[in-house]
Write a protein that holds these residues in place. Structure first.
Motif, PDB file in Angstrom:
ATOM      1  N   LEU A 117       1.067  -1.248   0.048  1.00 35.35           N
ATOM      2  CA  LEU A 117      -0.130   0.101   0.060  1.00 35.35           C
ATOM      3  C   LEU A 117       0.775   1.331  -0.035  1.00 35.35           C
ATOM      4  O   LEU A 117       0.506   2.339  -0.717  1.00 35.35           O
ATOM      5  N   ARG A 118       1.899   1.238   0.735  1.00 37.28           N
ATOM      6  CA  ARG A 118       2.970   2.389   0.755  1.00 37.28           C
ATOM      7  C   ARG A 118       3.441   2.556  -0.530  1.00 37.28           C
ATOM      8  O   ARG A 118       3.904   3.852  -0.804  1.00 37.28           O
ATOM      9  N   GLN A 119       3.677   1.486  -1.287  1.00 38.37           N
ATOM     10  CA  GLN A 119       4.301   1.648  -2.747  1.00 38.37           C
ATOM     11  C   GLN A 119       3.234   2.110  -3.624  1.00 38.37           C
ATOM     12  O   GLN A 119       3.812   2.951  -4.444  1.00 38.37           O
ATOM     13  N   LYS A 120       2.131   1.786  -3.481  1.00 43.44           N
ATOM     14  CA  LYS A 120       1.273   2.078  -4.538  1.00 43.44           C
ATOM     15  C   LYS A 120       0.488   3.284  -4.200  1.00 43.44           C
ATOM     16  O   LYS A 120      -0.249   3.940  -5.215  1.00 43.44           O
ATOM     17  N   LEU A 121       0.336   3.779  -2.966  1.00 43.63           N
ATOM     18  CA  LEU A 121      -0.551   4.963  -2.613  1.00 43.63           C
ATOM     19  C   LEU A 121       0.374   6.021  -2.084  1.00 43.63           C
ATOM     20  O   LEU A 121       1.536   5.660  -1.537  1.00 43.63           O
ATOM     21  N   HIS A 122      -0.060   7.121  -2.144  1.00 42.12           N
ATOM     22  CA  HIS A 122       0.689   8.297  -1.688  1.00 42.12           C
ATOM     23  C   HIS A 122      -0.090   9.103  -0.834  1.00 42.12           C
ATOM     24  O   HIS A 122      -0.772  10.007  -1.373  1.00 42.12           O
ATOM     25  N   GLY A 123      -0.027   9.148   0.482  1.00 44.68           N
ATOM     26  CA  GLY A 123      -1.075   9.769   1.325  1.00 44.68           C
ATOM     27  C   GLY A 123      -2.475   9.307   1.430  1.00 44.68           C
ATOM     28  O   GLY A 123      -2.413   7.873   1.443  1.00 44.68           O
ATOM     29  N   ARG A 124      -3.287  10.065   1.704  1.00 39.40           N
ATOM     30  CA  ARG A 124      -4.787   9.519   1.967  1.00 39.40           C
ATOM     31  C   ARG A 124      -5.521   9.190   0.880  1.00 39.40           C
ATOM     32  O   ARG A 124      -5.478   9.886  -0.054  1.00 39.40           O
TER      33      ARG A 124
ATOM     34  N   THR B 255      -8.486   8.959  -1.332  1.00 38.63           N
ATOM     35  CA  THR B 255      -9.774   9.880  -1.753  1.00 38.63           C
ATOM     36  C   THR B 255     -10.526   9.623  -2.869  1.00 38.63           C
ATOM     37  O   THR B 255     -11.687  10.186  -3.113  1.00 38.63           O
ATOM     38  N   ASP B 256     -10.131   8.440  -3.542  1.00 39.29           N
ATOM     39  CA  ASP B 256     -10.784   8.063  -4.646  1.00 39.29           C
ATOM     40  C   ASP B 256     -11.279   6.715  -4.541  1.00 39.29           C
ATOM     41  O   ASP B 256     -10.269   5.883  -4.567  1.00 39.29           O
ATOM     42  N   ARG B 257     -12.646   6.433  -4.723  1.00 39.31           N
ATOM     43  CA  ARG B 257     -13.019   5.120  -4.627  1.00 39.31           C
ATOM     44  C   ARG B 257     -12.334   4.072  -5.708  1.00 39.31           C
ATOM     45  O   ARG B 257     -12.225   2.929  -5.573  1.00 39.31           O
ATOM     46  N   ARG B 258     -12.332   4.580  -6.742  1.00 34.28           N
ATOM     47  CA  ARG B 258     -11.638   3.865  -8.122  1.00 34.28           C
ATOM     48  C   ARG B 258     -10.162   3.321  -7.402  1.00 34.28           C
ATOM     49  O   ARG B 258      -9.671   2.382  -7.990  1.00 34.28           O
TER      50      ARG B 258
ATOM     51  N   ARG C 233      -5.556   0.724   8.683  1.00 31.13           N
ATOM     52  CA  ARG C 233      -4.520   0.945   8.892  1.00 31.13           C
ATOM     53  C   ARG C 233      -3.655   2.115   8.252  1.00 31.13           C
ATOM     54  O   ARG C 233      -3.205   2.986   8.770  1.00 31.13           O
ATOM     55  N   TYR C 234      -3.899   1.889   7.116  1.00 35.04           N
ATOM     56  CA  TYR C 234      -3.230   3.152   5.936  1.00 35.04           C
ATOM     57  C   TYR C 234      -4.118   4.306   6.150  1.00 35.04           C
ATOM     58  O   TYR C 234      -3.460   5.514   6.186  1.00 35.04           O
ATOM     59  N   ASP C 235      -5.378   4.523   6.294  1.00 37.44           N
ATOM     60  CA  ASP C 235      -6.343   5.630   6.323  1.00 37.44           C
ATOM     61  C   ASP C 235      -7.371   5.141   7.324  1.00 37.44           C
ATOM     62  O   ASP C 235      -8.319   4.657   6.933  1.00 37.44           O
ATOM     63  N   ALA C 236      -7.218   5.683   8.519  1.00 35.91           N
ATOM     64  CA  ALA C 236      -8.329   5.270   9.597  1.00 35.91           C
ATOM     65  C   ALA C 236      -9.552   5.796   9.408  1.00 35.91           C
ATOM     66  O   ALA C 236     -10.504   5.658  10.010  1.00 35.91           O
ATOM     67  N   SER C 237      -9.769   6.750   8.417  1.00 33.74           N
ATOM     68  CA  SER C 237     -11.045   7.807   8.270  1.00 33.74           C
ATOM     69  C   SER C 237     -11.833   6.976   7.395  1.00 33.74           C
ATOM     70  O   SER C 237     -13.047   7.326   7.191  1.00 33.74           O
ATOM     71  N   LEU C 238     -11.238   5.858   6.517  1.00 35.62           N
ATOM     72  CA  LEU C 238     -12.281   5.042   5.764  1.00 35.62           C
ATOM     73  C   LEU C 238     -13.571   4.343   6.529  1.00 35.62           C
ATOM     74  O   LEU C 238     -13.278   3.745   7.636  1.00 35.62           O
TER      75      LEU C 238
END
Length: 209
Positions: free
Chosen positions: A162-169, A171-174, A199-204
């Motif tokens: 996830l850290r490698q593929k995502l950058h930050g929070r 925001t896009d469901r796709r 764990r990556y984004d607790a706001s989900l």
């Protein structure tokens, strides 16, 4: 029939050519020369000739099998399939060679399963994908649970992905679906994927995952 000439092959190391006085040419290995005490002038009965040819064929198949195993590890099923397909062995001959190599400790499905799981888990594959690889390569099902039980907790591997593929929070469901699908294709359980996304984004929210 009498042996009129013994000579080493110029094209294949370890092969001996046996010329018979009736014009036949036998291709055997060095070990058969010793095992059958062959020499120029020796008389061979039809039975001895057949035994010599069978022994040479068996030795040749063993050598072929060893050559395959030194290229890369194989399961018993992979080895026997290759002997049938590439060395024109019968099913019975291939199984007999596999039996002998197992007795010598050179062929071991349990050890191969461990090697396979280590290799593909290091590439980031999860339990489902690992099971598929074990099935595809002919590892007996009796070993699957044993080797998979030794797997590390997948959390770290998923978090790294996830850290490698995502950058930050997120925001896009796709984007969320894209990374989730990618992890599923790698063979991870959905419960582990869902936990990692939180764990990556607790706001989900629950319905977003």
């Amino acid at each position: 029939m009498r042996i009129s000439k013994l000579s080493a092959s110029k094209h294949k190391k370890g092969r001996i050519l046996v010329q018979l006085d009736n014009g036949e040419l036998l291709r055997i290995g060095e070990r058969e020369v010793v095992a059958f005490s062959l020499y120029v002038g020796k008389e061979l009965t039809g039975e001895e000739k057949n035994a010599l040819e069978n022994a040479a064929r068996e030795s040749g198949l063993k050598d072929r099998a060893l050559g395959l195993l030194t290229t890369r590890p194989l399961s018993r099923r992979e080895l026997t399939d290759r002997l049938v397909e590439r060395a024109d062995a019968t099913e019975e001959e291939a199984e007999a060679v596999a039996d002998e190599l197992e007795r010598l400790g050179l062929l071991n499905d349990r050890t191969y399963a461990e090697t396979l799981v280590r290799h593909y888990s290091a590439k980031g594959y999860g339990p489902y994908r690992l099971r598929e690889e074990l099935r595809r390569r002919g590892v007996p099902r009796e070993y699957w649970d044993e080797v998979l039980a030794d797997l590390d907790d997948p959390s770290e591997a998923i978090d790294t992905f996830l850290r490698q593929k995502l950058h930050g929070r997120i925001t896009d469901r796709r984007e969320l679906k894209r990374v989730s699908d990618a992890l599923a294709r790698r063979g991870y359980h959905w419960t582990d994927i869902s936990a990692a996304l939180r764990r990556y984004d607790a706001s989900l929210e629950e319905d977003e995952i």
